[in-house]
Scaffold this active site. Sequence first.
Site, PDB file in Angstrom:
ATOM      1  N   TYR A   7      10.207  -0.991  11.610  1.00 18.68           N
ATOM      2  CA  TYR A   7      10.390  -2.293  11.942  1.00 18.68           C
ATOM      3  C   TYR A   7      10.119  -3.262  10.685  1.00 18.68           C
ATOM      4  CZ  TYR A   7       9.379  -7.017  13.700  1.00 18.68           C
ATOM      5  OH  TYR A   7       9.415  -8.327  13.757  1.00 18.68           O
ATOM      6  N   ASN A   8       9.073  -2.911  10.024  1.00 13.16           N
ATOM      7  CA  ASN A   8       8.648  -3.800   8.936  1.00 13.16           C
ATOM      8  C   ASN A   8       9.894  -3.594   7.914  1.00 13.16           C
ATOM      9  OD1 ASN A   8       6.486  -5.215   9.999  1.00 13.16           O
ATOM     10  ND2 ASN A   8       5.103  -3.358   9.110  1.00 13.16           N
TER      11      ASN A   8
END
Length: 92
Positions: A7-8
């Site tokens: 996600y990051n």
Amino acid sequence: MRDITDYNIARYFADKWLVDESGLDYTLVQAGILTEEPGTGKIELNPAQSDSNAIPDVAHTIVAALAEPATVKKVFIIKNGSTPIEEALKTC
């Protein structure tokens, strides 16, 4: 704690494209760890160290940023703090 590395990474590249390539107006609010606690209506902008954020204060910040011209084309970090949200956003 769940691993949010993918996600990051995706968010980093999406934000970078938005800022550098899109030509769109944007406001990117980067909150630290979300906590389920009552909001205070107060934040700190661009703290030296990331910290927790009451979920209601993050929501309040996002909504308030929509009405504050100083936040356009800005990326800022928030955490729980002592400055009223609308006042803090004027300093972006």
